[in-house]
Design an enzyme around this catalytic site. Structure first.
Site, PDB file in Angstrom:
ATOM      1  N   HIS A 185      40.988  17.115 159.041  1.00 45.73           N
ATOM      2  CA  HIS A 185      40.418  17.986 159.667  1.00 45.73           C
ATOM      3  C   HIS A 185      39.361  18.361 160.337  1.00 45.73           C
ATOM      4  O   HIS A 185      38.806  18.630 161.288  1.00 45.73           O
ATOM      5  CB  HIS A 185      40.569  18.922 158.170  1.00 45.73           C
ATOM      6  CG  HIS A 185      41.115  19.642 157.540  1.00 45.73           C
ATOM      7  ND1 HIS A 185      41.794  19.426 156.578  1.00 45.73           N
ATOM      8  CD2 HIS A 185      41.407  20.936 157.979  1.00 45.73           C
ATOM      9  CE1 HIS A 185      42.725  20.003 156.083  1.00 45.73           C
ATOM     10  NE2 HIS A 185      42.733  21.488 157.232  1.00 45.73           N
ATOM     11  N   ARG A 191      40.135  30.701 158.690  1.00 50.61           N
ATOM     12  CA  ARG A 191      40.230  29.920 157.500  1.00 50.61           C
ATOM     13  C   ARG A 191      38.408  30.187 156.594  1.00 50.61           C
ATOM     14  O   ARG A 191      37.777  29.302 157.894  1.00 50.61           O
ATOM     15  CB  ARG A 191      40.327  27.857 158.566  1.00 50.61           C
ATOM     16  CG  ARG A 191      41.209  27.912 158.991  1.00 50.61           C
ATOM     17  CD  ARG A 191      40.648  26.041 159.623  1.00 50.61           C
ATOM     18  NE  ARG A 191      41.762  25.395 160.566  1.00 50.61           N
ATOM     19  CZ  ARG A 191      42.245  25.699 161.070  1.00 50.61           C
ATOM     20  NH1 ARG A 191      41.392  26.027 162.274  1.00 50.61           N
ATOM     21  NH2 ARG A 191      43.975  25.243 161.820  1.00 50.61           N
ATOM     22  N   ARG A 242      43.265  33.364 155.168  1.00 48.81           N
ATOM     23  CA  ARG A 242      43.835  32.398 154.408  1.00 48.81           C
ATOM     24  C   ARG A 242      42.438  32.127 153.186  1.00 48.81           C
ATOM     25  O   ARG A 242      41.634  31.758 153.091  1.00 48.81           O
ATOM     26  CB  ARG A 242      43.780  31.147 154.373  1.00 48.81           C
ATOM     27  CG  ARG A 242      44.557  29.889 154.078  1.00 48.81           C
ATOM     28  CD  ARG A 242      44.525  29.042 154.632  1.00 48.81           C
ATOM     29  NE  ARG A 242      43.558  28.397 155.072  1.00 48.81           N
ATOM     30  CZ  ARG A 242      44.076  27.579 155.561  1.00 48.81           C
ATOM     31  NH1 ARG A 242      44.870  26.606 156.681  1.00 48.81           N
ATOM     32  NH2 ARG A 242      42.903  25.876 156.144  1.00 48.81           N
ATOM     33  N   GLU A 273      53.867  24.624 153.003  1.00 50.15           N
ATOM     34  CA  GLU A 273      52.780  23.283 153.516  1.00 50.15           C
ATOM     35  C   GLU A 273      53.479  22.513 152.876  1.00 50.15           C
ATOM     36  O   GLU A 273      53.001  21.034 152.757  1.00 50.15           O
ATOM     37  CB  GLU A 273      51.633  23.791 154.207  1.00 50.15           C
ATOM     38  CG  GLU A 273      50.686  24.410 152.915  1.00 50.15           C
ATOM     39  CD  GLU A 273      49.526  24.781 153.238  1.00 50.15           C
ATOM     40  OE1 GLU A 273      48.581  23.450 154.024  1.00 50.15           O
ATOM     41  OE2 GLU A 273      48.920  25.405 152.560  1.00 50.15           O
ATOM     42  N   ASN A 300      50.951  20.908 159.657  1.00 47.60           N
ATOM     43  CA  ASN A 300      50.003  19.502 159.167  1.00 47.60           C
ATOM     44  C   ASN A 300      49.815  19.007 157.924  1.00 47.60           C
ATOM     45  O   ASN A 300      50.340  17.857 157.773  1.00 47.60           O
ATOM     46  CB  ASN A 300      47.985  19.718 159.645  1.00 47.60           C
ATOM     47  CG  ASN A 300      48.407  20.198 160.841  1.00 47.60           C
ATOM     48  OD1 ASN A 300      48.777  20.219 161.880  1.00 47.60           O
ATOM     49  ND2 ASN A 300      46.437  21.416 160.956  1.00 47.60           N
ATOM     50  N   ASP A 301      49.298  19.934 156.884  1.00 47.30           N
ATOM     51  CA  ASP A 301      49.749  19.645 155.456  1.00 47.30           C
ATOM     52  C   ASP A 301      51.744  19.516 155.408  1.00 47.30           C
ATOM     53  O   ASP A 301      52.096  18.298 154.208  1.00 47.30           O
ATOM     54  CB  ASP A 301      49.324  20.101 154.775  1.00 47.30           C
ATOM     55  CG  ASP A 301      47.975  19.788 154.359  1.00 47.30           C
ATOM     56  OD1 ASP A 301      47.428  18.918 154.439  1.00 47.30           O
ATOM     57  OD2 ASP A 301      47.173  20.670 154.008  1.00 47.30           O
ATOM     58  N   CYS A 346      51.078  28.337 162.448  1.00 45.69           N
ATOM     59  CA  CYS A 346      49.249  27.961 162.520  1.00 45.69           C
ATOM     60  C   CYS A 346      48.889  27.080 162.396  1.00 45.69           C
ATOM     61  O   CYS A 346      47.658  26.508 163.084  1.00 45.69           O
ATOM     62  CB  CYS A 346      49.228  28.694 161.519  1.00 45.69           C
ATOM     63  SG  CYS A 346      48.840  28.766 159.851  1.00 45.69           S
TER      64      CYS A 346
END
Length: 593
Positions: free
Chosen positions: A199, A306, A343, A446, A469-470, A517
Site C-alpha cells: 500500500h 478508500r 469501499r 480478492e 493486488n490481494d 480496481c
C-alpha cells in the site's frame, strides 16, 4: 563519488532533489513541518525539553553518588555534555530554523548525521560513544513527545523549502505517513523495504511522483542533504550524480512532462476501442480532495474510494458519523452526478490504525495481519463503528449515485451479516427521518474463495470489483509488502489469470457489472488482455487514466479474444501473450483532439 542503489520501480518518472532522511529509531518520531512564524515557539519547546532532560540527569547524579561506581557518574556527565554540545543542540536548532522541521524530527535528523560521523571514527572508544548519543537523543525525543501539545501538521506542505527540491528516504513509510506528505513537498520516495503492490507503493502512485521501494540499504547509504536521482522506471537511485548524468536525467524529466501534456489532451475523449466498444474508465481516490483530480483526468466516476484513509493519523480518535458523511458527501457532490463507489473501511495488514486505536481494540499483536482481523472481518467485529460508517454512506447516497463496496468478503455468513448491518443502518435512518439514499451493493473479489464461489456472490450482490493486488497475494501465498519474496509476486501466474478470467466472464454472463480496481487496471501491460477477457470497466489512479485511454483507443478487441483463450491454457502466459500479440496486432495511430 556517485553511487547507484537498485530497488523495485513502483511509480514511474524521474525525481531529482536533496535527500530528507526519516531516521529509524527505537522511539516513535513525529515528522511534520512547522510554519515559519512558529519557529520561535518550536525552538522554545526544544529548549524546554532539553532543560528537563538536564534536570533529570543532574537529579540522577545526586541520587547515585556514593552508592554507584564512579564510571556511572562519569557516564551521566558524558550524557550531559552531549546534550548541551553545539553539535547536537546548535545543529538541531538549524534544522528547525532552516528547514522548518518540528523539534522531534530535527533531533532525529541530527542524530542520523552525527551517527554517521561516529561510525567513521578510527578510535574504537569514540565509535562506541555513538550509543551514548543515541540514548541522549532518544531521551530528548521522548521528553518532547510527552511535554505538551505539538505545533501541528502544516495544512499544506508545499511552502517548505520551495527553492530546494526534496526527496524522502526512509527504511519504510506507512501509508498514513505518506498521506501526511500529500501536498507537494517531496518530489519522490525511496524506501529500504516494500514491494510493487504494497500500500505504500500504491499511495506513492496516487501522489503521481517517482518512487523506488525495496532498495535495501538506501537509508544507510544516502546521507542527509545528498543530491540524488530517483529513476522510477528502472528502480534505480543515483547518489551524488555527476554533472553529465544530472543533465541527462533533467532532459528525461522534460520529455516526460511533454508526454504527459500530450496525453492530457485525450481527457475529454470517450474511451472507445477501434471496433466501437465503449469502455468505462473510473478513478481510485483516497480522500474527497482527490475527486477534482479525477474529474480533471476525464474519469467517468469513482470506482474505489478508500475510506480507511479518513481513519488514519487521528491519534486513536475515530471519525464520527457527521465527519464521515461530510467527506462522502463532498466526493459525491464534486463528481456532479457521476457514480461514486465507497469501499467500507479496509483496515489491517500494512494499513493499521494509530496504535491507541489498535490497543483499544486489542488487535495490535496479530501474528499475521494479512490473514487476521482486517477489512470486513474488522468491521463485523466492531458493529458500532460499522453502523456509524454505513449510516454516513447511506446519508451521502441521498445526494447522488453511490455504490457500497465490501472488502475481503469470503464466507456466506459474512454476506448475511453484512446485508443485515446495512439494513439495520437504513432502518435507523428511516426511524430518525434522516435522508437515506438507495445504494448498489458490491463485493471485492480478492480472496480465492470468493472467486471460486462466485455464483453465490452474484445471487446477492449488484456488482463485483476485482482487487487484483490481494487476489495475487492470497492466491500465491506471498506477502506483497515483503521485498524478500517480491520476485514471486506474479500477475501473469496461470492461477491468477484463471481466477481473473473466471470472475469477469461469470459476472458478465449473470448480467452483473464487473470492474478491476487493483493495480492491473492501471498497468498498460494488461490493458489489452483484460479487454480480451471481457472487461469493460477499469478503475485506477487519475494519473494513469490518459495512458490507459490511449491504449484502448488503439485496440481492436475481437482480434485479441481468440488469443486470450490460448494464453489461459499456456504454461507461460506472458510469453504466449507477447508472441501472439506480435503476430496479431498492428499498431494504430490515434489522432489527438
Amino acid at each position: 563519488m556517485s553511487v547507484q542503489v537498485f530497488g523495485l520501480p513502483v511509480s514511474r518518472g524521474v525525481a531529482i532533489g536533496r535527500a530528507v532522511l526519516v531516521a529509524s529509531s527505537r522511539v516513535d518520531v513525529a515528522h511534520y513541518f512547522i510554519e515559519p512564524e512558529q519557529t520561535g515557539a518550536e525552538l522554545r519547546r526544544l529548549k524546554k525539553a532539553r532543560d528537563q532532560v538536564c534536570r533529570e540527569f543532574e537529579a540522577l547524579k545526586l541520587d547515585v553518588q556514593g552508592d554507584a561506581p564512579a564510571e556511572l557518574v562519569a557516564l551521566l556527565d558524558v550524557h550531559l555534555m552531549l546534550l548541551n554540545d553545539d553539535l547536537l543542540a546548535g545543529a538541531t536548532c538549524q534544522w528547525i530554523e532552516e528547514r522548518q522541521y518540528n523539534a522531534e524530527w530535527a533531533v532525529a535528523a541530527q542524530l542520523e548525521t552525527l551517527s554517521r560521523q561516529f561510525d567513521e571514527m578510527e578510535d574504537e572508544y569514540l565509535r562506541e560513544r555513538k550509543a551514548d548519543l543515541e540514548q541522549v537523543a532518544e531521551r530528548l525525543i521522548e521528553t518532547l513527545a510527552r511535554g505538551g501539545q505539538s505545533v501541528g501538521v502544516r495544512a499544506s506542505l508545499g511552502a517548505a523549502a520551495d527553492d530546494v527540491p526534496l526527496v524522502l528516504v526512509a527504511n519504510d513509510i506507512s501509508p498514513a505517513d505518506m498521506m501526511q506528505f500529500k501536498g507537494g513537498v517531496f518530489r519522490g520516495f525511496v524506501t529500504d523495504v516494500g514491494g510493487r503492490t504494497s500500500h505504500t507503493a500504491i499511495v506513492a502512485r496516487s501522489l503521481d511522483i517517482p518512487a523506488v521501494v525495496g532498495a535495501r540499504d538506501a537509508s544507510r547509504i544516502i546521507r542527509q542533504d545528498d543530491w540524488i536521482i530517483i529513476d522510477g522506471d528502472a528502480g534505480l537511485v543515483i547518489v551524488d550524480p555527476s554533472p553529465m548524468i544530472l543533465e541527462e536525467y533533467r532532459f528525461r524529466q522534460r520529455q516526460g512532462q511533454l508526454e504527459r501534456d500530450r496525453l492530457a489532451r485525450l481527457r475529454h475523449r470517450p474511451a472507445v476501442s477501434l471496433d466501437g466498444q465503449r469502455i468505462e474508465l473510473l478513478a481510485n481516490i483516497e480522500l474527497p480532495t482527490d475527486a477534482p483530480a479525477a474529474l480533471e483526468a476525464g474519469a467517468e466516476g469513482v470506482g474505489l474510494f478508500r475510506s480507511e484513509f479518513l481513519f488514519m493519523n487521528r491519534g486513536g480518535r475515530l471519525p464520527d458519523e457527521d465527519e464521515q458523511h461530510a467527506a462522502y458527501a463532498a466526493a459525491v457532490t464534486t463528481m456532479r452526478g457521476l457514480p461514486v463507489t465507497i469501499r467500507t473501511i479496509d483496515i489491517g495488514a500494512d494499513k493499521p490504525l494509530d496504535r491507541m486505536t489498535l490497543s483499544e481494540l486489542r488487535h495490535e499483536h496479530s501474528l499475521n495481519p494479512a490473514m487476521g482481523l482486517r477489512a470486513i472481518r474488522w468491521s463485523l467485529a466492531d458493529p458500532g463503528m460499522f453502523t456509524v460508517q454505513l449510516r454516513a454512506i447511506l446519508r451521502a447516497a441521498a445526494l447522488g449515485p453511490v455504490r457500497l463496496l465490501v472488502p475481503m468478503i469470503s464466507h456466506p455468513g459474512e454476506i448475511r451479516a453484512t446485508f443485515e448491518a446495512i439494513e439495520r443502518a437504513r432502518a435507523q435512518l428511516r426511524r430518525e427521518q434522516l435522508p437515506c439514499g438507495d445504494v448498489k451493493i458490491g463485493a471485492m473479489i480478492e480472496v480465492p474463495a470468493a472467486a471460486l464461489m462466485l455464483p453465490l456472490f452474484l445471487r446477492h450482490f449488484d456488482f463485483v470489483s476485482l482487487g487484483t493486488n490481494d487476489l495475487i497475494q492470497y492466491t500465491l501465498a506471498i506477502d506483497r509488502a515483503d521485498e524478500s519474496v517480491a520476485h514471486l509476486y506474479d500477475p501473469w501466474h496461470p492461477a491468477v489469470l484463471g481466477l481473473v478470467s473466471t470472475t469477469i466472464r461469470a459476472a458478465r454472463a449473470a448480467g452483473r457489472e464487473v470492474c478491476v480496481c487493483g493495480e492491473m487496471a492501471g498497468d498498460m501491460e494488461f490493458t489489452e488482455l483484460l479487454l480480451a477477457l471481457g472487461l469493460r470497466s477499469f478503475s485506477m489512479h487519475p494519473s494513469q487514466l490518459p495512458g490507459i485511454k490511449q491504449r484502448i483507443l488503439r485496440t481492436e478487441i475481437p482480434a485479441l479474444e481468440a488469443l486470450a483463450d490460448q494464453v489461459l491454457t499456456s504454461d507461460d502466459p506472458r510469453a504466449a501473450w507477447l508472441a501472439g500479440r506480435a503476430r496479431t496486432v498492428q499498431p494504430a495511430p490515434v489522432p489527438v483532439a
